[in-house]
Write an enzyme that holds these catalytic residues in place. Structure first.
Site, PDB file in Angstrom:
ATOM      1  N   SER A 142      39.629  25.662  25.459  1.00  0.00           N
ATOM      2  CA  SER A 142      38.804  24.566  25.657  1.00  0.00           C
ATOM      3  C   SER A 142      38.574  23.490  24.823  1.00  0.00           C
ATOM      4  O   SER A 142      38.668  23.764  23.415  1.00  0.00           O
ATOM      5  CB  SER A 142      37.278  24.875  25.982  1.00  0.00           C
ATOM      6  N   TYR A 155      30.167  29.933  23.969  1.00  0.00           N
ATOM      7  CA  TYR A 155      31.272  29.487  24.776  1.00  0.00           C
ATOM      8  C   TYR A 155      32.246  29.105  23.894  1.00  0.00           C
ATOM      9  O   TYR A 155      33.500  29.344  23.941  1.00  0.00           O
ATOM     10  CB  TYR A 155      30.728  28.392  25.881  1.00  0.00           C
TER      11      TYR A 155
HETATM   12  N1  LIG Z   1      36.316  22.936  34.126  1.00  0.00           N
HETATM   13  C1  LIG Z   1      36.713  22.497  32.789  1.00  0.00           C
HETATM   14  O1  LIG Z   1      36.042  21.381  32.512  1.00  0.00           O
HETATM   15  C2  LIG Z   1      37.077  23.113  31.671  1.00  0.00           C
HETATM   16  C3  LIG Z   1      37.204  22.874  30.534  1.00  0.00           C
HETATM   17  C4  LIG Z   1      37.602  23.472  29.544  1.00  0.00           C
HETATM   18  C5  LIG Z   1      38.246  24.823  29.593  1.00  0.00           C
HETATM   19  N2  LIG Z   1      37.970  25.262  30.897  1.00  0.00           N
HETATM   20  C6  LIG Z   1      38.469  26.775  31.176  1.00  0.00           C
HETATM   21  O2  LIG Z   1      39.536  26.885  32.177  1.00  0.00           O
HETATM   22  C7  LIG Z   1      39.304  27.766  32.911  1.00  0.00           C
HETATM   23  C8  LIG Z   1      39.006  27.822  34.447  1.00  0.00           C
HETATM   24  O3  LIG Z   1      37.741  27.022  34.467  1.00  0.00           O
HETATM   25  P1  LIG Z   1      37.436  26.530  35.904  1.00  0.00           P
HETATM   26  O4  LIG Z   1      36.686  25.166  35.562  1.00  0.00           O
HETATM   27  O5  LIG Z   1      38.621  26.224  36.764  1.00  0.00           O
HETATM   28  O6  LIG Z   1      36.389  27.605  36.395  1.00  0.00           O
HETATM   29  P2  LIG Z   1      35.826  28.039  37.900  1.00  0.00           P
HETATM   30  O7  LIG Z   1      34.525  28.473  37.637  1.00  0.00           O
HETATM   31  O8  LIG Z   1      35.901  26.736  38.653  1.00  0.00           O
HETATM   32  O9  LIG Z   1      36.524  28.937  38.436  1.00  0.00           O
HETATM   33  C9  LIG Z   1      36.788  30.169  37.871  1.00  0.00           C
HETATM   34  C10 LIG Z   1      37.412  31.482  38.692  1.00  0.00           C
HETATM   35  O10 LIG Z   1      37.340  32.655  37.906  1.00  0.00           O
HETATM   36  C11 LIG Z   1      36.656  33.400  38.801  1.00  0.00           C
HETATM   37  N3  LIG Z   1      36.029  34.338  38.031  1.00  0.00           N
HETATM   38  C12 LIG Z   1      34.628  34.077  37.349  1.00  0.00           C
HETATM   39  N4  LIG Z   1      34.419  35.336  36.875  1.00  0.00           N
HETATM   40  C13 LIG Z   1      35.624  36.396  37.027  1.00  0.00           C
HETATM   41  C14 LIG Z   1      35.794  37.337  36.495  1.00  0.00           C
HETATM   42  N5  LIG Z   1      35.007  38.222  35.955  1.00  0.00           N
HETATM   43  N6  LIG Z   1      37.070  37.936  36.750  1.00  0.00           N
HETATM   44  C15 LIG Z   1      37.940  37.305  37.401  1.00  0.00           C
HETATM   45  N7  LIG Z   1      37.810  35.992  37.861  1.00  0.00           N
HETATM   46  C16 LIG Z   1      36.549  35.419  37.666  1.00  0.00           C
HETATM   47  C17 LIG Z   1      35.683  32.619  39.767  1.00  0.00           C
HETATM   48  O11 LIG Z   1      35.664  33.290  40.954  1.00  0.00           O
HETATM   49  C18 LIG Z   1      36.526  31.390  40.114  1.00  0.00           C
HETATM   50  O12 LIG Z   1      37.401  31.643  41.126  1.00  0.00           O
HETATM   51  C19 LIG Z   1      38.361  28.771  32.242  1.00  0.00           C
HETATM   52  O13 LIG Z   1      38.695  29.463  31.106  1.00  0.00           O
HETATM   53  C20 LIG Z   1      37.365  27.654  31.421  1.00  0.00           C
HETATM   54  O14 LIG Z   1      36.584  28.191  30.393  1.00  0.00           O
HETATM   55  C21 LIG Z   1      37.404  24.770  31.983  1.00  0.00           C
END
Ligand SMILES: NC(=O)c1ccc[n+]([C@@H]2O[C@H](COP(=O)([O-])OP(=O)(O)OC[C@H]3O[C@@H](n4cnc5c(N)ncnc54)[C@H](O)[C@@H]3O)[C@@H](O)[C@H]2O)c1
Length: 260
Positions: A142, A155
């Site tokens: 991230s 985080y």
């Molecule tokens: N959205 C952002 O702005 C952003 C920014 C930087 C990094 N990220 C990273 O990108 C990745 C995806 O983020 P996102 O925004 O798509 O998240 P999200 O919350 O929208 O989706 C995450 C998915 O993971 C699943 N999940 C949650 N806990 C789980 C578990 N214990 N086991 C398996 N699945 C699980 C959820 O059900 C969901 O389908 C993450 O690693 C997040 O930290 C996101």
């Protein structure tokens, strides 16, 4: 011809958001995608959408904080005869509070889902990749692993560790032709961030836009494109990097005053 024809890919947290976009893009590029998530209804629906487009997808319940779930998903994918790609994507957002207000329980939950999962996922695919002498592991870090944002120490700490692990593994397993990279997204329009806005308020969404020099937040498909590249043979000489897909967020000072 797809960029991932004939490859087997495992993507965790693939039912929604960035993980779903990655699974969709990798399947479109010819991979058989094995999708893990805890939201089985959304996971099965996502699997059906990919299959309806004529691509290969298999959904299985996989809570990344449960080692046996990871082992089962990997074993299932391994039945194809090879595992070429692992995307450690699943993570949760616990934050928005000063560190001293975070409970031990919140800390351990975050570390289990966001960091220990990366250790376990990688550990379980390595025997396959070592045997076939190839593989690409991509872990979702991230922008928060690069810059500070009040309230998100745990985080950010986990994401910094994910990046560092990928670098280390790239060195350790480079001689076996296994590549390890991370992706650092800026703010992306996903359910995770909808949850943060619900909990903290609309002003957060307005601040996010201001923080990105490109003038908007990102789309999951833009992160998926980076993952497809890192997974593909076109990135055969790319290992140990963190690819920032962040609209310039980490290139900019955090607060940008209206000077013009
Ligand atoms: N959205 C952002 O702005 C952003 C920014 C930087 C990094 N990220 C990273 O990108 C990745 C995806 O983020 P996102 O925004 O798509 O998240 P999200 O919350 O929208 O989706 C995450 C998915 O993971 C699943 N999940 C949650 N806990 C789980 C578990 N214990 N086991 C398996 N699945 C699980 C959820 O059900 C969901 O389908 C993450 O690693 C997040 O930290 C996101």
């Amino acid at each position: 011809m797809g960029r991932l024809d004939g490859k087997t890919a495992i993507i965790t947290g693939a039912a929604a958001g960035i993980g779903n976009a990655i699974a969709t893009a990798m399947a479109r590029e010819g991979a058989h995608v094995f999708m893990g998530d805890i939201d089985d209804a959304a996971g099965r629906a996502a699997e059906a959408v990919i299959r309806a487009s004529g691509s290969m997808a298999t959904y299985a319940h996989c809570d990344v904080s449960v080692e046996q779930d990871i082992a089962n998903l990997v074993e299932r994918a391994g039945k194809t005869g090879h595992i070429d790609i692992l995307v450690n994507n699943a993570a949760i957002a616990i934050g928005g509070m000063p560190l001293h207000e975070m409970t031990d329980e919140q800390w351990h939950r975050l570390i289990a889902v966001n960091l220990t999962s990366v250790f376990r996922g990688t550990k379980h695919v390595l025997p396959y990749m070592l045997a076939q002498k190839s593989g690409s592991v991509i872990s979702m870090a991230s922008a928060q692993g690069h810059i500070g944002l009040d309230g998100w120490t745990a985080y950010a700490g986990a994401k910094g560790a994910v990046m560092s692990m990928m670098r280390q593994l790239a060195v350790e397993f480079g001689p076996h032709n296994i590549r390890f990279n991370s992706i650092s997204p800026g703010t992306i329009n996903t359910p995770m961030n909808e949850q943060v806005i619900r909990e903290l308020g609309d002003h957060v969404a307005r601040a996010w836009v201001k923080m990105h020099p490109i003038g908007r937040i990102g789309r999951p498909e833009e992160v998926a494109e980076a993952a497809v590249y890192l997974a593909s043979d076109a990135a055969g000489f790319t290992t140990g990097i963190d690819l920032r897909v962040d609209g310039g967020l980490t290139a900019a000072p955090r607060y940008v005053p209206d000077l013009v």
